[in-house]
Design an enzyme around this catalytic site. Structure first.
Site, PDB file in Angstrom:
ATOM      1  N   GLN B 259       0.856  -1.064   0.084  1.00 60.53           N
ATOM      2  CA  GLN B 259      -0.036   0.198   0.099  1.00 60.53           C
ATOM      3  C   GLN B 259       0.970   1.013   0.226  1.00 60.53           C
ATOM      4  O   GLN B 259       0.934   2.098  -0.866  1.00 60.53           O
ATOM      5  CB  GLN B 259      -0.531  -0.040   1.392  1.00 60.53           C
ATOM      6  CG  GLN B 259      -2.103   0.599   0.967  1.00 60.53           C
ATOM      7  CD  GLN B 259      -3.564   0.409   0.483  1.00 60.53           C
ATOM      8  OE1 GLN B 259      -3.301  -1.096  -0.245  1.00 60.53           O
ATOM      9  NE2 GLN B 259      -3.318   1.377  -0.606  1.00 60.53           N
ATOM     10  N   HIS B 262       2.238   3.181  -2.877  1.00 64.55           N
ATOM     11  CA  HIS B 262       1.554   3.837  -4.037  1.00 64.55           C
ATOM     12  C   HIS B 262       2.320   5.141  -4.334  1.00 64.55           C
ATOM     13  O   HIS B 262       2.159   5.534  -5.126  1.00 64.55           O
ATOM     14  CB  HIS B 262       0.321   3.490  -3.737  1.00 64.55           C
ATOM     15  CG  HIS B 262      -0.317   2.812  -4.332  1.00 64.55           C
ATOM     16  ND1 HIS B 262      -1.001   2.373  -5.170  1.00 64.55           N
ATOM     17  CD2 HIS B 262      -1.329   1.170  -4.306  1.00 64.55           C
ATOM     18  CE1 HIS B 262      -1.255   0.989  -5.619  1.00 64.55           C
ATOM     19  NE2 HIS B 262      -1.875   0.448  -5.028  1.00 64.55           N
ATOM     20  N   GLU B 327     -10.223   2.015   2.846  1.00 57.00           N
ATOM     21  CA  GLU B 327     -10.916   1.516   2.077  1.00 57.00           C
ATOM     22  C   GLU B 327     -10.263   0.049   1.218  1.00 57.00           C
ATOM     23  O   GLU B 327     -11.577  -1.116   0.442  1.00 57.00           O
ATOM     24  CB  GLU B 327      -9.637   2.424   0.508  1.00 57.00           C
ATOM     25  CG  GLU B 327      -8.854   2.097  -0.753  1.00 57.00           C
ATOM     26  CD  GLU B 327      -8.865   2.608  -1.745  1.00 57.00           C
ATOM     27  OE1 GLU B 327      -7.415   2.848  -1.155  1.00 57.00           O
ATOM     28  OE2 GLU B 327      -8.469   2.428  -2.861  1.00 57.00           O
ATOM     29  N   HIS B 328      -9.368  -0.275   1.681  1.00 55.93           N
ATOM     30  CA  HIS B 328      -8.805  -1.768   1.861  1.00 55.93           C
ATOM     31  C   HIS B 328      -9.116  -1.867   3.177  1.00 55.93           C
ATOM     32  O   HIS B 328      -8.168  -1.602   4.152  1.00 55.93           O
ATOM     33  CB  HIS B 328      -8.177  -2.148   1.351  1.00 55.93           C
ATOM     34  CG  HIS B 328      -7.595  -2.191  -0.537  1.00 55.93           C
ATOM     35  ND1 HIS B 328      -6.809  -0.275  -0.766  1.00 55.93           N
ATOM     36  CD2 HIS B 328      -8.638  -1.545  -1.437  1.00 55.93           C
ATOM     37  CE1 HIS B 328      -6.806  -0.137  -1.656  1.00 55.93           C
ATOM     38  NE2 HIS B 328      -8.096  -1.475  -2.715  1.00 55.93           N
ATOM     39  N   ASP B 361      -6.130  -6.162  -6.543  1.00 53.88           N
ATOM     40  CA  ASP B 361      -5.833  -5.397  -7.186  1.00 53.88           C
ATOM     41  C   ASP B 361      -6.031  -5.864  -8.676  1.00 53.88           C
ATOM     42  O   ASP B 361      -6.079  -5.004  -9.642  1.00 53.88           O
ATOM     43  CB  ASP B 361      -4.188  -4.850  -7.138  1.00 53.88           C
ATOM     44  CG  ASP B 361      -4.839  -3.601  -5.844  1.00 53.88           C
ATOM     45  OD1 ASP B 361      -5.446  -3.531  -5.463  1.00 53.88           O
ATOM     46  OD2 ASP B 361      -3.256  -3.371  -4.797  1.00 53.88           O
ATOM     47  N   HIS B 420     -52.558  20.213  -9.606  1.00 56.22           N
ATOM     48  CA  HIS B 420     -51.810  18.995  -9.039  1.00 56.22           C
ATOM     49  C   HIS B 420     -53.533  18.357  -9.229  1.00 56.22           C
ATOM     50  O   HIS B 420     -53.130  17.011  -9.945  1.00 56.22           O
ATOM     51  CB  HIS B 420     -51.074  18.969  -8.017  1.00 56.22           C
ATOM     52  CG  HIS B 420     -49.301  18.980  -8.721  1.00 56.22           C
ATOM     53  ND1 HIS B 420     -48.480  20.321  -9.040  1.00 56.22           N
ATOM     54  CD2 HIS B 420     -48.425  17.798  -8.665  1.00 56.22           C
ATOM     55  CE1 HIS B 420     -47.800  20.375  -9.285  1.00 56.22           C
ATOM     56  NE2 HIS B 420     -46.783  18.333  -8.859  1.00 56.22           N
TER      57      HIS B 420
END
Lengths: 432, 432
Positions: B259, B262, B327-328, B361, B420
């Site tokens: 991770q 990145h 996220e993960h 991934d 209406h």
């Protein structure tokens, strides 16, 4: 009088394109004002909200409190007449029954090589519901936003509604109670959006904000998007009616005007293959306008944005309808089902002469929060899915890792992400 | 070295809250620049796009053309090695198989009083896919964005990818071809987002834009939202690993570093109930860092944003994981299933020691486009539903209108919308 277009005219395509491109909303540039209100609310919390409410809504929240009390809600309910409350309860029940069918199911399966895949849906913890104040305070909108959230399982539903000069609409409070809203705060504008997004001493932050509002509210929602989720940013409402010669022109005129009375930027369009129907509808609109309390608004909308389009064959309506991508699409024609199937872009379809759009606004059961301004090309009406999120789940064992691990290693290396490759390799070669 | 927090410490809550509040992204204020680029592309089309590409990407599109030709794509494919192409194909097939199961079904039913309700899903006509250029040009991201769109049935998938100094990554083009992308344009930045949203002489407008990008791309997407749909605006990537003493510290360290590599704003967090595991992982991270080509990036991420959190019992990890809303989320523990069920907020869960996040991934089959920066509280990973929209369908007959029409009339009148009410009443009382 609305414009009349005929597919027989040589300038039809140009005029239709101009109708599509017509700007119905004056976009106010309020972004800088909104940015500073949001920053202020984020920094100073309640104090900022109280100050802005004093300035914009002429209300002293220090005196009356930000939160609407249970006593006030009960008193509001007592002010409403029984027939309207009964109608609201019917609407609530039908919306709830319909939206309950939208609850998705979790999934878990094992693929041919033994990898376990799946997903799980969970409701959002908390949702903020913006309700406009003043004349646009619609109890039906409270139901349409709140009920799906509750069906989804949202535990905390916090509603904000501005109280200009201290006034709140009793029916709006009654609808909130009926829908199971958990907290009501008498605040509005960008400051209310900021309070919901960032939280204040009095208001806990929410995960998502839904509901319509003016230009300030829309700009604020756009800015807090990312900190919280938001729903679509709604534009003026619109209806497209596709009708053949079998349709009743008075009924069509009534539906065009129901849309037009929302506000002067609303849009009502009729597409028909029948010249006589077109003329009869135009005449009926003028006749019916006279009896409407909101005839000035409806008249302005019809004059400035209304259109009657005559096509050669009713099937020709489908590609035009797709380009319009209307929020509301009524189909009143002999082969209405075929027409409905041929049209790809619409927020909601109302089929047959006995389904005026107003039924969908209130008691049909489906949602009346729908994509406007051609966004039905990519967006859906509000539903239970808007209050849930999906977590994907993946499980491999040693065998599966051996089977697909080498491909992951190859891709990691190809992308220059050696640590990615290594995190797979280390498990395949315990010595590594 | 990442920070270490222990639930036993008196200042734990304060330090954990500070970790959550940590700003990992420098928000560049590019909004004004982006607004003017977008307005220019809208007004001048191709000419503006060509000018900005010359200025920002140092490429002469007049000479090479905006569109990437079939010949160029074939040449790019020929440059890729067979193993990597095979891995891409495996990934494509697995992503396709998994996402095919997400296709929703239409619904149509008749309720107890005879009202017909339902909805229909239709794919978007066209989607724009933004792919970053340079070092962040990941073929796996092309697959993850394009395959679900094609599974949904999107007919036209237009990809934009900047070609700085004329260069395009061959694997990115090969992935686009494998995924069925229909058009590729060598443009990027806010000008590419504008071209997709508004259309130019060369590029037809799309209905929605997806895919990651830098601050300019993110700001442009936020601005065109409404004209087109957009996906989430992605922040730096992150992983949370929840592990007990049964986990292998070397494997955990490898995943934390996968991770971290990145970018320096990425975040890797371990929560464990085992002091020894915590120390062993910390030591393994330092050891493994040494062998990584991207050790500077991974080291900075781990030092500035990494954290090891020790809790009293592994079950205590669940509420912390919900606050992080990662996220993960990897769960490597004896009772991993129970832990997984107890956690409500995560983009994706990877279960057991043999499911490193890198599998997800690339080749797991589930999507790697996932909600970052705590947005898993309200958002889901990318899926087939992001490329479909729902049209609701309603049909009443005369009997149904008699049953629920009066409630609609009551609500229309209560909301001050007489037209209406009238559009319903006119059908119930043909004389009206």
């Amino acid at each position: 009088m609305a414009i009349r277009l005929s597919a027989r005219d040589s300038d039809f395509e140009a005029r239709f394109a101009a109708l599509l491109a017509q700007k119905r909303e004056v976009s106010e540039d309020v972004d800088q004002a909104v940015a500073s209100i949001l920053a202020d609310v984020r920094a100073r919390g309640d104090a900022a909200v109280i100050e802005y409410s004093k300035r914009f809504d002429r209300i002293d929240l220090d005196a009356v409190g930000m939160k609407v009390s249970a006593g006030e809600i009960a008193a509001a309910r007592a002010q409403c007449d029984a027939e309207t409350l009964g109608a609201l309860a019917l609407a609530r029940d039908r919306i709830e029954a319909h939206h309950s069918r939208q609850l998705p199911t979790d999934e878990s399966y094992v693929d041919p090589i033994g990898v376990e895949l799946g997903h799980r849906w969970t409701p959002l913890d908390s949702v903020g519901l913006y309700v406009p104040g003043g004349t646009a305070a619609y109890p039906s909108s409270v139901l349409m936003n709140a009920v799906p959230a509750k069906v989804a399982g949202v535990q905390r539903l916090a509603m904000v509604v501005p109280a200009p000069d201290g006034r709140l609409a009793p029916l709006v409070l009654a609808a909130a109670e009926l829908a199971g809203v958990d907290e009501i705060f008498r605040i509005g504008g960008a400051q209310a959006v900021g309070a919901l997004a960032y939280g204040t001493e009095t208001i806990a932050p929410v995960a998502k904000i839904v509901g319509p509002g003016n230009a300030y509210v829309a700009a604020a929602k756009r800015r807090v998007f990312g900190t919280v989720g938001i729903d679509m940013i709604a534009g003026p409402s619109e209806v497209l009616i596709v009708a053949d010669g079998t349709a009743n022109p008075d009924w069509i005129a009534a539906d065009l005007l129901a849309q037009a009375e929302h506000d002067a930027s609303a849009q009502s369009i009729l597409i028909t293959d029948d010249d006589e129907l077109a003329s009869a509808v135009e005449a009926a609109v003028e006749r019916q306008l006279g009896v409407l309390p909101r005839k000035d608004i409806a008249g302005a909308s019809w004059r400035d944005h209304g259109a009657v389009i005559v096509v050669r064959a009713i099937a020709d309506a489908a590609p035009l309808a797709d380009r319009i991508a209307a929020e509301h699409l009524e189909i009143i024609a002999e082969d209405g089902d075929a027409l409905s199937k041929a049209i790809r872009h619409a927020g909601a379809i109302f089929l047959g002469g006995h389904t005026p759009e107003a039924i969908g606004d209130y008691v049909g059961g489906s949602n009346h929060v729908l994509p406007t301004a051609r966004t039905a090309r990519f967006a859906s009406g509000l539903g239970v899915l808007d209050f849930l999120k999906r977590t994907s789940i993946l499980r491999c064992g040693p065998e599966q890792l051996r089977a697909i691990g080498p491909a992951a290693i190859a891709l990691g290396e190809a992308e220059g992400l050696q640590a990615h490759a290594r995190s797979v390799a280390i498990r395949m070669n315990p010595g590594g």
